[in-house]
Design a protein around this motif. Structure first.
Motif, PDB file in Angstrom:
ATOM      1  N   PHE A   1      40.532  -7.853  -9.077  1.00  0.00           N
ATOM      2  CA  PHE A   1      40.315  -6.598  -9.679  1.00  0.00           C
ATOM      3  C   PHE A   1      38.934  -7.028 -10.638  1.00  0.00           C
ATOM      4  CE2 PHE A   1      43.734  -4.616  -9.998  1.00  0.00           C
ATOM      5  CZ  PHE A   1      44.126  -3.655  -9.449  1.00  0.00           C
TER       6      PHE A   1
ATOM      7  N   LEU B   1      36.147  -6.527  -7.558  1.00  0.00           N
ATOM      8  CA  LEU B   1      36.023  -5.320  -7.320  1.00  0.00           C
ATOM      9  C   LEU B   1      35.624  -4.547  -9.102  1.00  0.00           C
ATOM     10  CD1 LEU B   1      37.011  -2.282  -5.986  1.00  0.00           C
ATOM     11  CD2 LEU B   1      38.799  -2.096  -7.487  1.00  0.00           C
TER      12      LEU B   1
ATOM     13  N   VAL C   1      35.050   4.628 -11.801  1.00  0.00           N
ATOM     14  CA  VAL C   1      35.556   3.991 -11.189  1.00  0.00           C
ATOM     15  C   VAL C   1      35.645   2.639 -12.143  1.00  0.00           C
ATOM     16  CG1 VAL C   1      34.902   4.334  -8.940  1.00  0.00           C
ATOM     17  CG2 VAL C   1      33.107   3.289 -10.461  1.00  0.00           C
TER      18      VAL C   1
ATOM     19  N   LYS D   1      37.486   2.381 -15.175  1.00  0.00           N
ATOM     20  CA  LYS D   1      39.209   3.360 -15.144  1.00  0.00           C
ATOM     21  C   LYS D   1      40.190   2.117 -14.361  1.00  0.00           C
ATOM     22  CE  LYS D   1      40.572   7.721 -13.214  1.00  0.00           C
ATOM     23  NZ  LYS D   1      40.358   8.525 -12.832  1.00  0.00           N
ATOM     24  N   ALA D   2      39.338   1.367 -12.854  1.00  0.00           N
ATOM     25  CA  ALA D   2      40.250   0.690 -12.360  1.00  0.00           C
ATOM     26  C   ALA D   2      40.911  -0.748 -12.315  1.00  0.00           C
ATOM     27  CB  ALA D   2      39.367   0.033 -11.037  1.00  0.00           C
TER      28      ALA D   2
ATOM     29  N   LEU E   1      42.522   1.463  -5.481  1.00  0.00           N
ATOM     30  CA  LEU E   1      41.704   1.269  -6.410  1.00  0.00           C
ATOM     31  C   LEU E   1      40.043   0.793  -5.676  1.00  0.00           C
ATOM     32  CD1 LEU E   1      43.590   0.437  -9.568  1.00  0.00           C
ATOM     33  CD2 LEU E   1      42.357   2.344  -9.056  1.00  0.00           C
TER      34      LEU E   1
ATOM     35  N   TYR F   1      38.966   4.244  -3.456  1.00  0.00           N
ATOM     36  CA  TYR F   1      38.727   4.361  -4.133  1.00  0.00           C
ATOM     37  C   TYR F   1      36.915   4.344  -4.824  1.00  0.00           C
ATOM     38  CZ  TYR F   1      37.920   7.563  -9.268  1.00  0.00           C
ATOM     39  OH  TYR F   1      37.745   8.378 -10.191  1.00  0.00           O
ATOM     40  N   THR F   2      37.334   3.290  -5.982  1.00  0.00           N
ATOM     41  CA  THR F   2      35.967   2.949  -5.743  1.00  0.00           C
ATOM     42  C   THR F   2      35.021   3.345  -4.623  1.00  0.00           C
ATOM     43  OG1 THR F   2      37.316   0.933  -6.865  1.00  0.00           O
ATOM     44  CG2 THR F   2      34.495   0.642  -6.758  1.00  0.00           C
TER      45      THR F   2
END
Lengths: 488, 103
Positions: free
Chosen positions: A82, A85, A252, A255-256, A336, A339-340
């Motif tokens: 993450f 990300l 993104v 939220k992630a 995720l 989606y990003t």
């Protein structure tokens, strides 16, 4: 308790990405007033390079996983995933921001510093193993996002978006904190592993009503941050009013990170009381999907449509959370990631067609885009198909793994209802494609200049990642599967 | 002779503050009053944390409370900044007049 307060070099190295970004953001804040009007561009370059360096540091830190600072933070595969990300989301955001800010005559170092501070907060959120750290990371990320949402301070929409985000955000955080205080009071710990140990202990004689109430209060805070029902009503207003690149970032990055923190708290500390929160998550996941998808059907503003679509996607990820298994965690991580890329890509196109003052953000402004800018139209088509979940795009495998995790957890109804929902979603995504390809551009439309280098780079990178994850999902999924089991 | 103040008293006080804050946020129209209500909830949290610390003979809660106070100040500063920016453009601090973004 004898504690050595001096952190070891090993611990500092595990925290190095956050320290680097904080340092760079602070330096940008100092240099900002000293630089002339034409010197602002260098801040974009500096923050871009520092994010690249921080990604490299995160990869290096992953070679030596473990806890740091009396296990306040923990560097494992999950947090590394993450961290990278949110930093990649930051890189793409900076790429689509520079030209936009110059066009709006608001380019300044503060913007980049705020993006970096927000990313630092998100990195702390994803690696926090402690409720105090979690709160600090959350606030770091949120406060920077509040300011970013209202960055063009002469624009009424920006003001309103920032105020709504701020009021509802701090309300939710206050509830989260109240829940945290009660968890601390009943278990006596703020460390997630310790809380888990106390909850598992059959002799500890916990008051289950209090634990459930505290978990519910914490759920309010988490659900708000990931825009899950019934705390999703801020998202459309905030996403519509904020500057387009900021919306891309907010939809993104935070939220992630919020989902990562939600996952970690549920899967470590509150895993022993899963019977209590499972029905809550089940209901919320379903309501989020339904509200997001059905409200998106009747939108005419693209940013608002994408806001409802992002609520619906939060619903799909909530399905993976409800499954509360390692497979579910891995599915949420994969979703995720995909989606990003697809969401930032879609917002890159929105940023490009919006033009100065964001005058062109209605669906009709897309009419004839395939003739006016065929490459941009093709890119947006890839992102929309991926958001729909068409095979060969990242979105397909994302949904596939999530519903598979739900089926493995014997949640047949949730999986079925989720799939029906994604069929509804196809309508509003395909409608955009129809407008782009089947409708002729109207005569009043002004000439669209070629997209800037930054927007092109972000669009192509996001499209490449979307297709790559759709064709070779195992690259990311294998990593997610390996890092889905937490240190408990 | 008054009864001694126990942890329970603090918890009731904190719950009352939470309730007042939550009602204030939902019922009031003035943004400044809403911000004050949010501060009330955060102070309810602080009272809770410190009372639990006294009860558990620990320090975590007090450290947590210091962080909550610090962050609340930063948050209030940002919130007032946002409100001033809005007031310059719209000349209102009432939430029901801030309605540009609606479906």
């Amino acid at each position: 308790m004898p504690v050595n307060f001096m952190p070891t070099p090993q611990e500092l190295f595990r925290f190095a990405p956050e320290m680097l970004l904080t340092l760079v953001a602070t330096i940008i804040m100092v240099l900002e007033p000293l630089s002339g009007a034409d010197g602002k561009r260098k801040f974009a370059v500096i923050s871009f390079l520092s994010l690249a360096a921080a990604i490299a540091l995160s990869v290096a830190a992953a070679g030596d996983p473990g806890a740091a600072f009396s296990s306040m933070i923990v560097v494992d595969g999950f947090s590394t995933f993450f961290r990278i990300l949110v930093m990649v989301a930051g890189v793409l955001t900076i790429l689509i921001s520079t030209n936009y800010l110059r066009m709006e005559e608001h380019e300044s170092g503060e913007y980049y510093a705020l993006v970096l501070f927000s990313i630092v907060g998100q990195c702390i959120m994803v690696s926090a193993n402690e409720l105090i750290m979690l709160f600090i990371g959350l606030e770091c990320s949120s406060i920077a996002s509040y300011v970013l949402a209202g960055f063009l301070r002469d624009d009424k929409r920006n003001n309103e978006s920032a105020l709504k985000y701020f009021l509802l955000g701090s309300f939710a955080t206050a509830f989260l904190l109240y829940g945290v205080a009660w968890i601390y009071g009943t278990t006596g710990y703020t460390n997630l592993s310790e809380i888990r140990r106390v909850l598992l202990d059959p002799n500890s004689n916990q008051n289950m009503v209090v634990i459930s109430a505290a978990t519910a209060l914490m759920f309010v805070g988490f659900a708000f941050k990931v825009s899950a029902a019934p705390f999703q009503m801020w998202a459309p207003d905030v996403y519509q009013g904020a500057p387009a690149p900021v919306t891309a970032f907010m939809s993104v990055g935070p939220k992630a990170a919020a989902f990562a923190m939600f996952l970690r708290v549920l899967m470590t500390a509150f895993e022993p009381v899963k019977d209590r929160w499972e029905p809550l998550l089940w209901t919320s996941a379903l309501a989020t999907m339904v509200i997001g998808n059905f409200a998106a059907l009747r939108q005419t503003n693209i940013k608002r449509l994408l806001a409802y679509s992002s609520i619906a996607h939060a619903g799909y990820i909530m399905v993976a959370l409800t499954a509360h298994s390692d497979i579910g965690t891995a599915a949420a991580m994969f979703y995720l990631a995909s989606y990003t890329f697809m969401n930032i890509g879609a917002f890159a196109v929105v940023t490009y067609i919006a033009r100065k003052g964001e005058r062109h953000v209605e669906i009709q402004d897309l009419a004839g885009l395939s003739q006016r800018r065929p490459v941009v139209a093709a890119m947006l088509t890839i992102f929309l198909l991926s958001l729909t979940g068409i095979p060969l795009t990242a979105g397909f495998f994302g949904k596939f793994y999530i519903f598979k995790a739900a089926l493995d957890a014997n949640m047949v109804w949730l999986a079925v209802l989720g799939m029906l929902n994604s069929a509804v979603a196809a309508y509003y995504y395909l409608r955009l494609i129809v407008v782009m390809y089947m409708q002729a551009p109207s005569d009043e439309m002004e000439e669209l200049p070629a997209p800037s280098v930054g927007i092109q780079a972000a669009m192509f990178a996001a499209a490449a990642a979307t297709v790559f994850l759709g064709v070779f999902p195992s690259v990311v999924l294998d990593y997610a599967g390996k890092s889905a089991s937490f240190i408990r | 002779m008054l009864a001694p103040i126990t942890t329970g008293h603090y918890l009731v006080l904190s719950a009352a503050l939470l309730l007042i804050g939550a009602v204030g946020i939902l019922m009031r129209r003035n943004v400044v009053v809403i911000m004050m209500s949010i501060e009330l909830i955060l102070n309810a949290v602080n009272i809770n944390l410190v009372a639990f610390d006294k009860y558990l003979h620990k320090l975590n809660g007090q450290i947590f409370a210091i962080f909550v106070i610090t962050v609340a100040v930063a948050e209030a500063a940002v919130g007032l900044g946002i409100l001033i920016a809005l007031f310059r453009n719209k000349e209102t601090v009432l939430v029901d007049e801030i309605d540009l973004l609606k479906w």
